[in-house]
Each structure stands twice: as C-alpha cells, then as structure tokens.
Design an enzyme around this catalytic site. Structure first.
Site, short mmCIF file in Angstrom:
data_model
loop_
_atom_site.label_atom_id
_atom_site.label_comp_id
_atom_site.label_asym_id
_atom_site.label_seq_id
_atom_site.Cartn_x
_atom_site.Cartn_y
_atom_site.Cartn_z
N SER A 142 -0.99 0.89 8.88
CA SER A 142 -1.01 1.07 7.26
C SER A 142 -2.23 0.67 6.66
CB SER A 142 0.35 0.24 6.57
OG SER A 142 0.51 0.21 5.33
N TYR A 155 6.98 -6.46 4.39
CA TYR A 155 5.66 -5.30 5.21
C TYR A 155 4.32 -5.29 6.04
CZ TYR A 155 4.21 0.09 5.43
OH TYR A 155 4.03 1.34 5.45
#
Length: 260
Positions: A142, A155
């Site tokens: 990401s 995350y």
C-alpha cells in the site's frame, strides 16, 4: 504466445476487489489463476466466470492465517497442476481506531492476516518454486508501506513489514530464480475502502465527501482513485519478469500520492 501461457498463479483474497481483477487479468493472458479465498462459494463463482470465457481456474478455500488450510490449498493446487509458478499475497482487511484505544485483539487480527498470511502462503509455495527453479512472489502492499495515516497503526505496520519480507525473500530466492516484489496501491474503491469512508467520517467528525477529498485523495496529483486495473497492471508487470533484475522492489501505484 500469451504472456502467462499455462503459468499457475495463486491469488489470495481473489473472490472480490483487487484480487479478483488480478485473477481475471491472469486468465485473460493465458495464465491459470487459483482463487484462494475465505469465501469458497464466491471463489468458485469467480473461477466459473473465468471458465465461461474459455479460461482455466481453480477455487480453494483458504484462511491465510491457518497454516493447515494454506498448506492444503497449495498441495491441492500442485496435485492438480503439478506446479505453482506465481503467488500474489493479496488477502487483507482494514480496521480503524485511534492508537490510544486500539483493541489488542484487532491489532493481532490485522497483523495475522497481512503478515502471517504472507509468510505462510509464501513458505508453502516456496518448496515447489525452489524445486522448479522458478517463482514470482508479489505482495500487496500500500502507499501505507511508505507513509502513515491516522487511525491505522496495525495496517501501516503490516504494510511496511511486507517490504522487509520481500527483501529477505529476494536475497534467499535469487539462486532459485524466485523474485519477490511489492505493489503499493493508493486508495482503490473496493469494498474495503468503501467501508472506511463512513468509519473515518465518524472518527474524524467530517463528512464522507470530505474524507474522500481531504483525507484519501488529498495528496494525489489529480484527485483520482487508483483502479483495480491499475493495480493489476503492476502485479502482472512483476509476475512477467524473466529474470532477477526486478526483485526486492516496491512499486507505488497512487496518482502521485507518494513519490520516490
């Protein structure tokens, strides 16, 4: 000849979203995607969709945090096709809370899916890749592999961790012609992101439109979401590499949100 002629590619979390797009694209270019997902019915539906277009696909039930399920899914794939050429470790979730009251159980759950899942699926595939002297491993990172956002402690930690994992595998796998790379998308309007919009609006006390414009897309050059097709382009780029020249790398696909 198709770019992925009969290459067998296991894609985790492939029943929907980015994973499904990657599987469809592999099939369209002659590859055989293995749709590995928690939801076997949805995985089978994706496999059937591919078969309806005269491709081949195989659905397996897989909780990527369960070592026995991972090993079985990989073993069943090898039993059916005799090999496993490509792994796309894509399965993931998102949970948002302020750091100060982030439930430890949620922290552990998110890290297990993103990091344990990547480790377990890679480990299960590697013995077959090493024996074949061929393997392409792609982790779904990401922009949060490079940057941080509020409310996303586990995350961001997990996505940073995948870059380290890829670098280790790049060094260990090189002599076996196994590469490892990370694709790092910006915000893609998948169910995962759609779910975050109202959650972040509530947490930050702003409207959903403000979340999209002023939080998610604020740093892009054009205010545009990344698409599943954009992400698939990058995954297939790494998967098609013919040698070790592209290994241990991370490629950001984000409309300029993060530049390096």
């Amino acid at each position: 000849m198709a770019r992925f002629n009969k290459r067998v590619a296991m894609v985790t979390g492939a029943a929907s979203g980015i994973g499904k797009e990657i599987a469809l694209r592999f099939a369209a270019e002659g590859g055989i995607p293995v749709i590995a997902d928690l939801n076997l019915d949805a995985a089978q539906a994706t496999a059937n969709e591919i078969k309806s277009k005269h491709g081949d696909a195989f659905a397996v039930s897989m909780d990527v945090t369960d070592e026995a399920q991972v090993e079985k899914g990989v073993a069943d794939t090898v039993a059916k096709y005799g090999k496993i050429d490509i792994l796309v470790s894509n399965a993931g979730i998102q949970i948002v809370h302020p750091f100060v009251d982030f439930p430890y159980s949620d922290w552990k759950k998110l890290l297990a899916i993103h990091l344990d899942g990547a480790f377990l699926t890679t480990k299960a595939c590697l013995k077959h890749m090493y024996a074949a002297k061929y393997g392409r491993v792609i982790y779904m990172g990401s922009v949060h592999s490079k940057e941080a956002s509020k409310l996303k402690a586990p995350y961001v930690t997990a996505k940073h961790g995948l870059i380290g994992l890829a670098k280790v595998l790049a060094k260990e796998g090189a002599e076996y012609n196994v590469t490892a790379n990370v694709v790092c998308p910006g915000f893609v309007r998948t169910p995962l992101v759609e779910k975050q919009i109202p959650e972040q609006a509530q947490q930050l006390g702003i409207t959903e439109e403000q979340v999209i414009k002023n939080v998610m897309l604020k740093e892009t050059v054009d205010g545009e979401f990344t698409t599943t097709d954009d992400v698939a382009d990058a995954v297939l780029f790494f998967a098609a590499a013919t040698n070790n020249v592209m290994t241990g790398q991370s490629l950001v696909v984000s409309h300029g949100w993060f530049m390096q």
